[in-house]
Scaffold this motif. Structure first.
Motif, PDB file in Angstrom:
ATOM      1  N   ALA A 231       0.816  -1.215   0.000  1.00  0.00           N
ATOM      2  CA  ALA A 231       0.000   0.000   0.000  1.00  0.00           C
ATOM      3  C   ALA A 231       0.848   1.263   0.000  1.00  0.00           C
ATOM      4  N   ASP A 232       2.075   1.180   0.533  1.00  0.00           N
ATOM      5  CA  ASP A 232       3.011   2.286   0.447  1.00  0.00           C
ATOM      6  C   ASP A 232       4.417   1.701   0.368  1.00  0.00           C
ATOM      7  N   ALA A 233       5.395   2.578   0.270  1.00  0.00           N
ATOM      8  CA  ALA A 233       6.763   2.103   0.064  1.00  0.00           C
ATOM      9  C   ALA A 233       7.275   1.266   1.220  1.00  0.00           C
ATOM     10  N   ALA A 234       6.721   1.451   2.405  1.00  0.00           N
ATOM     11  CA  ALA A 234       7.198   0.723   3.585  1.00  0.00           C
ATOM     12  C   ALA A 234       6.368  -0.528   3.871  1.00  0.00           C
ATOM     13  N   THR A 235       5.392  -0.828   3.018  1.00  0.00           N
ATOM     14  CA  THR A 235       4.482  -1.936   3.269  1.00  0.00           C
ATOM     15  C   THR A 235       4.674  -3.024   2.226  1.00  0.00           C
ATOM     16  N   LEU A 236       4.661  -4.277   2.676  1.00  0.00           N
ATOM     17  CA  LEU A 236       4.757  -5.406   1.759  1.00  0.00           C
ATOM     18  C   LEU A 236       3.368  -5.828   1.301  1.00  0.00           C
ATOM     19  N   PRO A 237       3.248  -6.364   0.077  1.00  0.00           N
ATOM     20  CA  PRO A 237       1.981  -6.988  -0.305  1.00  0.00           C
ATOM     21  C   PRO A 237       1.729  -8.212   0.569  1.00  0.00           C
ATOM     22  N   GLY A 271       9.807 -14.083   3.745  1.00  0.00           N
ATOM     23  CA  GLY A 271       9.378 -14.770   2.531  1.00  0.00           C
ATOM     24  C   GLY A 271       8.798 -13.813   1.511  1.00  0.00           C
ATOM     25  N   VAL A 272       7.893 -12.958   1.974  1.00  0.00           N
ATOM     26  CA  VAL A 272       7.274 -11.981   1.075  1.00  0.00           C
ATOM     27  C   VAL A 272       8.330 -11.022   0.535  1.00  0.00           C
ATOM     28  N   SER A 273       9.216 -10.567   1.411  1.00  0.00           N
ATOM     29  CA  SER A 273      10.267  -9.648   0.979  1.00  0.00           C
ATOM     30  C   SER A 273      11.175 -10.291  -0.063  1.00  0.00           C
ATOM     31  N   GLY A 274      11.491 -11.574   0.139  1.00  0.00           N
ATOM     32  CA  GLY A 274      12.328 -12.265  -0.840  1.00  0.00           C
ATOM     33  C   GLY A 274      11.635 -12.408  -2.183  1.00  0.00           C
ATOM     34  N   ILE A 275      10.354 -12.770  -2.144  1.00  0.00           N
ATOM     35  CA  ILE A 275       9.593 -12.887  -3.392  1.00  0.00           C
ATOM     36  C   ILE A 275       9.495 -11.531  -4.082  1.00  0.00           C
ATOM     37  N   LEU A 276       9.151 -10.488  -3.313  1.00  0.00           N
ATOM     38  CA  LEU A 276       9.003  -9.154  -3.890  1.00  0.00           C
ATOM     39  C   LEU A 276      10.320  -8.663  -4.484  1.00  0.00           C
ATOM     40  N   GLY A 277      11.417  -8.895  -3.779  1.00  0.00           N
ATOM     41  CA  GLY A 277      12.711  -8.462  -4.294  1.00  0.00           C
ATOM     42  C   GLY A 277      13.061  -9.132  -5.605  1.00  0.00           C
ATOM     43  N   ASN A 278      12.749 -10.421  -5.712  1.00  0.00           N
ATOM     44  CA  ASN A 278      13.047 -11.125  -6.956  1.00  0.00           C
ATOM     45  C   ASN A 278      12.123 -10.695  -8.092  1.00  0.00           C
ATOM     46  N   ILE A 279      10.845 -10.435  -7.773  1.00  0.00           N
ATOM     47  CA  ILE A 279       9.943  -9.917  -8.816  1.00  0.00           C
ATOM     48  C   ILE A 279      10.443  -8.566  -9.320  1.00  0.00           C
ATOM     49  N   ASN A 280      10.815  -7.699  -8.404  1.00  0.00           N
ATOM     50  CA  ASN A 280      11.298  -6.379  -8.814  1.00  0.00           C
ATOM     51  C   ASN A 280      12.590  -6.475  -9.613  1.00  0.00           C
ATOM     52  N   ALA A 281      13.456  -7.414  -9.245  1.00  0.00           N
ATOM     53  CA  ALA A 281      14.679  -7.601 -10.024  1.00  0.00           C
ATOM     54  C   ALA A 281      14.349  -8.050 -11.443  1.00  0.00           C
ATOM     55  N   ALA A 282      13.342  -8.919 -11.576  1.00  0.00           N
ATOM     56  CA  ALA A 282      12.934  -9.375 -12.905  1.00  0.00           C
ATOM     57  C   ALA A 282      12.312  -8.230 -13.713  1.00  0.00           C
ATOM     58  N   LEU A 283      11.440  -7.459 -13.058  1.00  0.00           N
ATOM     59  CA  LEU A 283      10.803  -6.339 -13.761  1.00  0.00           C
ATOM     60  C   LEU A 283      11.827  -5.306 -14.210  1.00  0.00           C
ATOM     61  N   ALA A 284      12.875  -5.136 -13.410  1.00  0.00           N
ATOM     62  CA  ALA A 284      13.857  -4.079 -13.676  1.00  0.00           C
ATOM     63  C   ALA A 284      14.926  -4.485 -14.676  1.00  0.00           C
ATOM     64  N   ARG A 285      14.909  -5.720 -15.141  1.00  0.00           N
ATOM     65  CA  ARG A 285      15.939  -6.116 -16.104  1.00  0.00           C
ATOM     66  C   ARG A 285      15.862  -5.221 -17.335  1.00  0.00           C
ATOM     67  N   PRO A 286      17.011  -4.791 -17.839  1.00  0.00           N
ATOM     68  CA  PRO A 286      17.011  -3.871 -18.998  1.00  0.00           C
ATOM     69  C   PRO A 286      16.183  -4.378 -20.167  1.00  0.00           C
ATOM     70  N   GLY A 287      16.247  -5.672 -20.442  1.00  0.00           N
ATOM     71  CA  GLY A 287      15.474  -6.190 -21.566  1.00  0.00           C
ATOM     72  C   GLY A 287      13.982  -6.072 -21.369  1.00  0.00           C
ATOM     73  N   ASN A 288      13.525  -6.307 -20.143  1.00  0.00           N
ATOM     74  CA  ASN A 288      12.092  -6.194 -19.861  1.00  0.00           C
ATOM     75  C   ASN A 288      11.635  -4.747 -19.905  1.00  0.00           C
ATOM     76  N   ARG A 289      12.441  -3.847 -19.330  1.00  0.00           N
ATOM     77  CA  ARG A 289      12.078  -2.427 -19.384  1.00  0.00           C
ATOM     78  C   ARG A 289      12.107  -1.920 -20.817  1.00  0.00           C
ATOM     79  N   ALA A 290      13.073  -2.399 -21.596  1.00  0.00           N
ATOM     80  CA  ALA A 290      13.181  -1.951 -22.991  1.00  0.00           C
ATOM     81  C   ALA A 290      11.984  -2.422 -23.815  1.00  0.00           C
ATOM     82  N   ALA A 291      11.484  -3.637 -23.529  1.00  0.00           N
ATOM     83  CA  ALA A 291      10.318  -4.133 -24.266  1.00  0.00           C
ATOM     84  C   ALA A 291       9.103  -3.244 -24.026  1.00  0.00           C
ATOM     85  N   LEU A 292       8.892  -2.860 -22.766  1.00  0.00           N
ATOM     86  CA  LEU A 292       7.765  -1.981 -22.446  1.00  0.00           C
ATOM     87  C   LEU A 292       7.963  -0.607 -23.064  1.00  0.00           C
ATOM     88  N   ALA A 293       9.175  -0.063 -22.934  1.00  0.00           N
ATOM     89  CA  ALA A 293       9.444   1.273 -23.481  1.00  0.00           C
ATOM     90  C   ALA A 293       9.297   1.281 -24.994  1.00  0.00           C
TER      91      ALA A 293
END
Length: 558
Positions: A231-237, A271-293
Motif C-alpha cells: 500500500a506504500d513504500a514501507a508496506t509489503l503486499p 518470505g514476502v520480501s524475498g519474493i518481492l525483491g526477486n519480482i522487482n529484479a525481474a521487472l527491472a531487467r534492462p530487456g524487460n524495461r526496454a520491451a515496455l518502453a
C-alpha cells in the motif's frame, strides 16, 4: 497551452482504462508485448531460480522449533534413538530455515502482471530534454465485478525447496555434540496470490535531435524504474497460498506439519520480501524495461501519425521559444506540420470550414455600407451599400510551417487565402473552394440629389490576401479542451490588386461606378466589413473548431 505532452497522455488515460478499446486498453497492450518467455511474450514473466534466503524473526524461530521437535520425535519413535541428556537444535552457523523457488529453466511463473489500472493522474516533471513521468498502478482491479472483465490475478507458481539444518546438542547446550545431524529438505510446488500490490513506474519521454539540430526519431520513451510494493513504500503486499504439493526426501512421518510450515515461510515478512525483491529484479531487467518502453514509443508514434498525419519532407526548424519543453516543442512542430497537411484531421482549411450558419465558409454579411463614390467633381453617388454579401473561399488558407508560431500560450499564424490550387479534396470533410475567394451581393447607389437608387449586383474576387489569426487552447485533455480564436483578420499589401469588384448595372453610369467601386476607399470599406464579420464569427468558429478537434482526437484514439 504549451504542455502538449501531458495533454496528449492525459487524453490517452481514459482509453487505457477502457476494456472496449482494444488498441489502448492497458491489459491488452501488456499481453501483446514481445519478450523471451516460452510463448515469445514478455508476460507472464518466467524465471529460473530464486533464493529467498533465510526465514528469520518469530516465524523462522517457530519453524525451526517445529522441525526440531518433529525430528526429535522421529529419532525416538522411528530410529529408537535415546535422547536422554540431548536435544535437537539448529547449528549456530546456520540457524534459520531457508526457502528457494524454481531450479529449472522457466520454472517460476509470475502471472497477472497485466491486471493493472492506472491510479489518479500521472506526475509530470519537466526536465531538460523532455518529461519525467511518475505513475502508480494497482493490481487486480479487473476482477469481474461491476461489469469489469475478469482477468487472472497477480500471483506466482513454482517448485519450492525449504531446508532446515539440525543437530543434536547436550541438553541446554548451544553447539552440536557431533552425535547426529541432518539437513531436512522439503520439495514441492506452490501456487500463491499476491494481494494489496501496487506498481510504481517512472518513465522518461524525450525528443532527440539529430546532428544537425533537427528533431529526428520523434518521441522516445524509456522506463527508468519499475517497482512493485504494498500500500506504500514501507508496506509489503500480502501472499495467500492457494495450493501446495509436498514431496519430502525423508520419512512420511514429518509430512503432517509441512504444509503449515511452508505456508508460514512463504507468508512471513522474510518470505514476502524475498519474493518481492526477486519480482522487482525481474521487472527491472534492462530487456524487460526496454520491451515496455519500445511498445509505448511505437504506440505514441502511431497516435501522432494518426492525429497529425505522417511527417513528409521533415519538420521545419522549431520556432518555439527556448523555455518550452523539448518534448512539447516537438509536438508543437508536429502540430504546425499537420495544419498544412490535407491528410491531417487538423488541416487548417478543414478547421476553418467547420460549422454551419453562421460560419466562415461561406461568410455572410447582411449589409455593407460604403463611402460615397465621386467619379467626377460635378457628380457624387451617395448611400452606396451592399446587401446579402456572401463570400466563399476564405477557408482555402495556406501558410508555411514557419508562419505558425507560439505567442505566449497562444498560437498565431498567417496564411495566404487561395493558397491551395487546386483545392484539396478532403474525404469525409468539408468542401474547400478553389481559388480565388469570391463574393457576390446586391448593390445599391443613389446619385446625389436624386430620389431613385440605381441597383444591381456585384461580383468580387480576392487574391494575394493574407489571413492572420491567433488562437488559445486550454484544457488538460481532450475531454475539457477549449480552443478560442482571439483574432482573425484579412489584410493585403496592395489592396487594389488583391480585391477586384465588378458592378453589374443597367445604367449610363455603370463604367464610372465600376471605377469608383475599385477605389481605395470602397475597397477599404469592403475589407473592413469582412474583418468586422470575422470578428463577429470568432465565438461560433471557436465552438466549431473545439468540437471538431475533440472529435478528431476521440476518433484517432479508438
Amino acid at each position: 497551452m504549451t504542455a502538449l505532452l501531458p495533454f496528449l497522455l492525459n487524453s490517452l488515460l481514459p482509453r487505457v482504462a477502457d476494456p472496449g478499446n482494444p488498441r489502448f486498453f492497458l491489459p491488452a497492450v501488456l499481453e501483446a508485448l514481445p519478450g523471451s518467455n516460452s510463448a515469445g511474450k514478455l508476460l507472464p514473466l518466467e524465471e529460473d531460480a530464486w533464493d529467498l534466503g533465510p526465514i528469520g524473526g518469530n516465524v523462522g524461530e517457530t519453524i525451526t522449533q517445529s522441525f526440531a521437535a518433529n525430528w526429535s520425535t522421529y529419532l525416538e519413535r522411528m530410529e529408537g534413538e535415546d535422547l536422554g541428556g540431548q536435544q535437537a537444535i539448529a547449528p549456530p552457523g546456520n540457524p534459520a530455515p531457508s526457502l528457494s523457488l524454481g531450479g529449472a529453466p522457466r520454472s517460476i511463473r509470475i502471472g497477472g502482471l497485466r491486471n493493472l489500472r492506472i491510479l489518479g493522474a500521472p506526475d509530470y516533471e519537466a526536465v531538460a530534454d523532455g518529461y519525467a513521468i511518475a505513475l502508480t498502478m494497482e493490481f487486480d482491479h479487473w476482477d469481474g465485478t461491476g461489469g469489469r472483465p475478469d482477468l487472472p490475478r497477480l500471483g506466482l507458481s513454482a517448485p519450492f525447496t525449504m531446508r532446515q539444518a539440525l543437530c543434536l546438542a547436550d541438553t541446554g547446550g548451544t553447539v552440536c555434540n557431533g552425535r547426529r545431524s541432518t539437513d531436512i529438505a522439503g520439495h514441492g510446488t506452490v501456487s500463491a496470490r499476491l494481494t494489496g500490490a501496487y506498481l510504481d513506474l517512472l518513465v522518461h519521454v524525450t525528443a532527440p535531435r539529430d546532428a544537425g539540430g533537427a528533431f529526428g526519431t520523434g518521441l522516445v520513451v524509456s522506463v527508468e524504474r519499475v517497482t512493485m510494493r504494498g500500500a506504500d513504500a514501507a508496506t509489503l503486499p500480502g501472499i495467500e497460498v492457494d495450493d501446495l504439493t509436498i514431496e519430502a526426501d525423508f520419512h512420511a512421518f514429518l509430512l503432517n506439519f509441512w504444509r503449515s510450515q511452508i505456508t508460514a515461510a512463504l507468508t512471513s515478512p522474510d518470505g514476502v520480501s524475498g519474493i518481492l525483491g526477486n519480482i522487482n529484479a525481474a521487472l527491472a531487467r534492462p530487456g524487460n524495461r526496454a520491451a515496455l518502453a519500445g511498445e509505448v514509443t511505437k504506440n505514441l508514434a502511431a497516435v501522432l501519425d494518426d492525429l497529425f498525419a505522417p511527417v513528409s519532407g521533415g519538420l521545419a526548424p522549431s520556432s518555439a521559444r527556448a523555455s518550452v519543453n523539448e518534448a512539447d516543442r516537438y509536438l508543437f512542430d508536429r502540430l504546425r506540420h499537420a495544419l498544412g497537411r490535407p491528410a491531417s484531421r487538423l488541416f487548417l482549411p478543414r478547421l476553418l470550414a467547420q460549422g454551419g450558419s453562421p460560419g466562415l465558409e461561406p461568410l455572410h454579411i447582411a449589409r455593407v455600407p460604403l463611402p460615397d463614390i465621386r467619379p467626377d467633381p460635378r457628380l457624387t453617388f451617395t448611400d452606396c451599400h451592399l446587401t446579402g454579401l456572401t463570400v466563399t473561399g476564405l477557408s482555402n488558407a495556406r501558410g508555411a510551417e514557419t508562419a505558425f508560431d507560439l505567442d505566449g500560450d497562444a498560437m498565431r499564424f498567417e496564411a495566404e487565402v487561395g493558397g491551395w490550387s487546386p483545392a484539396p479534396v478532403l474525404p469525409g470533410g468539408p468542401a474547400i473552394p478553389a481559388p480565388p475567394a469570391r463574393g457576390a451581393a446586391d448593390f445599391s447607389i443613389t446619385p446625389k440629389g436624386e430620389r431613385s437608387a440605381i441597383t444591381g449586383s456585384i461580383a468580387m474576387t480576392a487574391q494575394a490576401v493574407q489571413l492572420s489569426g491567433r488562437a488559445v487552447a486550454t484544457g488538460t485533455s481532450d475531454g475539457d479542451l477549449v480552443i478560442t480564436l482571439t483574432g482573425l483578420r484579412l489584410s493585403a499589401r496592395d489592396l487594389s490588386r488583391a480585391i477586384r469588384v465588378t458592378v453589374r448595372l443597367d445604367s449610363w453610369f455603370a463604367e464610372m461606378i465600376n471605377a469608383g467601386a475599385n477605389s481605395p476607399g470602397v475597397l477599404d470599406g469592403i475589407l473592413g466589413a469582412l474583418n468586422d464579420a470575422l470578428k463577429d464569427q470568432l465565438a461560433a468558429l471557436s465552438r466549431d473548431i473545439t468540437r471538431h478537434a475533440r472529435e478528431a482526437i476521440a476518433s484517432e484514439l479508438r
